[in-house]
Scaffold this active site. Sequence first.
Site, mmCIF file in Angstrom:
data_model
loop_
_atom_site.group_PDB
_atom_site.id
_atom_site.type_symbol
_atom_site.label_atom_id
_atom_site.label_comp_id
_atom_site.label_asym_id
_atom_site.label_seq_id
_atom_site.Cartn_x
_atom_site.Cartn_y
_atom_site.Cartn_z
ATOM 1 N N ASN A 306 0.858 -1.201 0.000
ATOM 2 C CA ASN A 306 0.000 0.000 0.000
ATOM 3 C C ASN A 306 0.899 1.257 0.000
ATOM 4 O O ASN A 306 2.123 1.145 0.109
ATOM 5 C CB ASN A 306 -0.923 -0.060 1.221
ATOM 6 N N CYS A 308 1.926 3.626 2.066
ATOM 7 C CA CYS A 308 2.979 3.943 3.071
ATOM 8 C C CYS A 308 3.886 2.763 3.374
ATOM 9 O O CYS A 308 4.768 2.860 4.241
ATOM 10 C CB CYS A 308 2.315 4.493 4.316
ATOM 11 N N GLU A 310 3.448 -0.283 4.717
ATOM 12 C CA GLU A 310 3.308 -1.207 5.840
ATOM 13 C C GLU A 310 2.502 -2.457 5.512
ATOM 14 O O GLU A 310 2.485 -3.401 6.295
ATOM 15 C CB GLU A 310 2.685 -0.482 7.055
#
Length: 607
Positions: A306, A308, A310
Site C-alpha cells: 500500500n 505507506c 506497511e
Amino acid sequence: MPATDQPVGRPSRQDLRARMLAQRYLRKDPSGQPIETTEQMFRRVAKAIAAVEERSGGPRSVVSALQNAFYRLMASGDFLPNSPTLMNAGREGGMLSACFVLPVPDSIDGIFEALKQTAQVQKAGGGTGFAFDALRPTGDLVASSGGTTSGPLSFMGVFASATGAIQQGAFRRGANMGMMSVHHPDILNFITAKDDSTAFENFNLSVKVTDRFMADLHENPGRPHIVQNPRTGERYVIPKTVPPHACTLADLLPADHANGACWTVMDLWNLIVSHSHRTGEPGICFIDAVNRNNPLPDCGRIEATNPCGEQPLLSNESCNLGSINLSRFVTSDGQDLDWRRLGRVIRRAVRFLDNVIDANTYPTGEIHQTTLAHRKIGLGVMGFADTLILRGIRYDSPEAETLARTIAGFLTETAHAASADLATLRGHFPSWPMSRWAKPPARPMRNAACTTVAPTGSISIIAGCSSGIEPIYSLATTRLALDGQEFFELHPLLERLGQKQGWLTNAVRQALARGEPIDGISAVPRRTAELFVTAHEVSPEWHVRIQAAWQSWIDSAVSKTVNLPAGSAIEDVDKVFRLAHKLGCKGITVYRDGSRAGQTLSGPSET
Ligand code: UDP
C-alpha cells in the site's frame, strides 16, 4: 508565519482534532454542517461493525453487548480503526479499508481497467499500490500499432493525473505507491522520476531489491547490473553513457556484451542512495524478506505494498487497519504496562477488524472475492514514543528496543490466538488450506495476516498520541494541516509534565518555540530533558533498530521514516539502507529534513 509570532502554547492540537473531525469524519447535512458528534460517530461505527454478527446469526444480546464494547474501545481512545472505517461505516456504500494493491498488466485494456479501479478505490478514501514490472520497457515494440511504447513511467503519470483529478471528491488526498524491480530495464528512469519535485506528487516510489542484489553489493559490487525485459525475457546491461532520465531499450546492450563501461551493481545502488538522500525517494523494499513471510505463497508472489509501505498485498487484496494507543496501558507508577488489559483490548480489536471485512463494501468484484478469501487484517499500535516517555525510557536505548520487541511479540501472539479462536467460532479463512498456517503444526486461523504497524497520521491526532512507532518529531511543532493552515503546539506530554513539575513558565515556552534544545534550558529537570529525545536527535542507527525490533514480530510490515538532519551525508543513507537489510526490515524510507517542499510536519527552526 514564524512559530514564535503565534500565541505560544495555545491548545492547538484540540483545534486541529476538532477541525479534522468536522471536515472529514463526521456526517454532514447538504450544506456541509456536521450532523453528528464524535461520540455519535463512534456509535455509528460500533453499530455497523457489530451488526455483521447479527446477520451471521449471532444472538441479539451478544451483538448488543459487542456494540457497546466496540464503542468503548474507540471512545476511550484505546483503539481506533483506520480513517475509512471511521468515515464510512454505517453509511451508504461504506468502503472501510485503507490499503489496496491493484495489478497493472502489460496491455492498454488492462492498464485502463486498473485506472478505473484506482478511481473507484480512491474516491472512497483508500490508498492504492502498484507494481509496474509487468509493463514492457520504454522503446519496446507494440505489435498492434507497429510502433514503440512510451514506457511504464508514462503510464504511471496517467495514474498520477487520475489521482489528482479524483482528489476533490474524496475525504482525503489520494495516495499511491509505485514499485519497480531493480532488474526492470526502466529502473534508471524510475529512480530519477521525482527529480522534478512537481512530478508524481501523489506517488511514493520504492525500488524492489532482492537478497541476491544485496549479496552482490557486499561481495561483488563491480559486477555489471543485469536488467530483463519482462515481455521477452531478454537480458541486458546498461551502458554508462545512457542518461539516467531517458533510458530506452535501444540504449541497452545484450547481457553477454557486458564490459567495463556498464552500470554496475554498485552504480545502481549509489543512484538509489543519492536520490533518497536528495529527495527522500525512492525508498527500498526488500522484496525477498516480504515474500519469505507471505502467508499465501501458493496464491502468488507479493509484488507491491500500500502507499505507506506497511501492508504488502497480493493483487486485488485489500486490508483494513486499526491501531491501539499503547500510552493508555502504562501503569500509573510508570513501571510497567497493564498487559492483561492490553491483551483484552487486542482480542476485541481483532474481532472488530475481522467484522470490518464483512461490513465492508468493496469497489470491485475481484477485490471483494480476494479479500474475503484471505481475510487479512492489520492490527498495530500508536503512541509508542509517548509510552517510552511515560515508562522513563529513552527512544534510542537498548531498553526501548527490548520493550518494542516485547510489545510486538505480545501483540502478534495475542492477535494470532484471537484469530484462531475466531476460526473455531466462524471457520478459517477460505484460502487457509493453501496457506502457511495449514503446514504442520497446522493452526486454523480466521485471518491470513493479523498485525501491521501503520503510520496513523490522522488517527493518532484523533487519539491525541504520538504517531505509530515514530519518535516525537519536535517538542514544539507547527503542523501544516487540511487547508494549509498552520497549528502550533507544545508536545502534550511535555506540557503535562511541565505543569506537574512546575517549570513551564512563559520563558521556557518561548525558548522551546524558538527550537532551543531542551537540555540547554536550565529550568527543565535533567531526567525530563533526556527523555524528550526528538526524531532528529535519534541517530539513524537507532531509528532502524527500533523499526527492526518491531518487524521481528509483525506479520505484515512496519511504517517508519528514518528522519535525518538536513546536513546528513549520502553515506548516512547508505548505512541506513544496508543496516535495514541486515536487521531484517521489509522496507526502508529516509527523509532528510528540508529535502522536500510542503512537508506536513516541521520543527520550529524551519517554519
Ligand atoms: N492513506 C491514504 N491517503 C492518505 C493517508 C493514508 O490512502 O492521505 C492510506 C495508505 O494506504 C496508508 C494507510 O492509509 O498506508 C494508513 O495510513 P495512516 O495510518 O496514516 O491512516 P489514518 O488511519 O491515520 O488516516
